[in-house]
Design an enzyme around this catalytic site. Sequence first.
Site, PDB file in Angstrom:
ATOM      1  CB  SER A   1      -0.948   0.011   1.202  1.00 56.90           C
ATOM      2  OG  SER A   1      -0.236   0.198   2.406  1.00 56.90           O
TER       3      SER A   1
ATOM      4  CE  LYS B   1      -2.820   2.442   4.727  1.00 54.77           C
ATOM      5  NZ  LYS B   1      -2.706   1.601   3.502  1.00 54.77           N
TER       6      LYS B   1
END
Length: 290
Positions: free
Chosen positions: A45, A106
């Site tokens: 990701s 993230k």
Amino acid sequence: MAKDAKTKPARSETAETFRFLLKLAVVVLILRSFIFAPFSIPSESMLPRLLIGDYLFVSKWSYGYSRWSLPGGVPLIPGRIFGSTPTRGDVVVFRAPEVLDHDVIKRVIGLPGETVQMRQGTLYLNGTAIPKARIADFTIPLTANFDAEKCGAPFVDVADGVQICRYPRYRETLPGGRSYSVLDQAQLPDRDDTGVYTVPAGHIFVMGDNRDDSGDSRFPAPSGMGYVPLENVEGKAVVSFFSTDGNAEWLKPWTWVSAARWERIGEGFERPRRLAGGRVRSPAARSGTL
């Protein structure tokens, strides 16, 4: 005649070893909870900045401390102490919602009170489009921890006789000059065209750099992260200390060396420095693998 002074009984070797290990465990616990903690990358990701098999250190003091600073989230710290808000563009590790219950990494995109939206694959922050420039494709050899299935059939290619994964890559530049690379594999309505998100007080909005393959704040749990409470933020990514392509075998020690991606060790996450004339140079711009 004076009595001989009492001598202390000799401590057994086992007891001494136990005391040493106990002290060592306390020191490691303090370091891991309040100074630095290791973190491994389990998914794609955060491509292209982070690869599956990367290991990095996270600074635990950057944004303050909460129960999630402690191993297992032991509720010994009430609320959040010495807290501060991450800077937009920081790469952070945080605790996912309870339904997922694991640590996630993230990039911070939206801060409390800001609005975030995706329109046709372009990021809009507070109603303004974030510059997105096409740059050289991101390529990575297919290996044990990133095979053809993870890459996706349309992106498998061959270079110099070696199978690789090739993704379209872009450069985003946030207000203030923070710059980083993102991947945009295709036009997908559920992630490339969204409504307007308004970040609540005490929360941040996070996204993966691999925009089409990231469960982040664009989606509610369990498919994503939703808005991330600041007290769930555990720390800031600082530096990579090891990386492996997954081809190592425990019973073959020589493969531990051949599987290591040595060139990735020591890569940092520092902010870009300004050059003459106000231009910005980011660490990602100096490496073709970021």
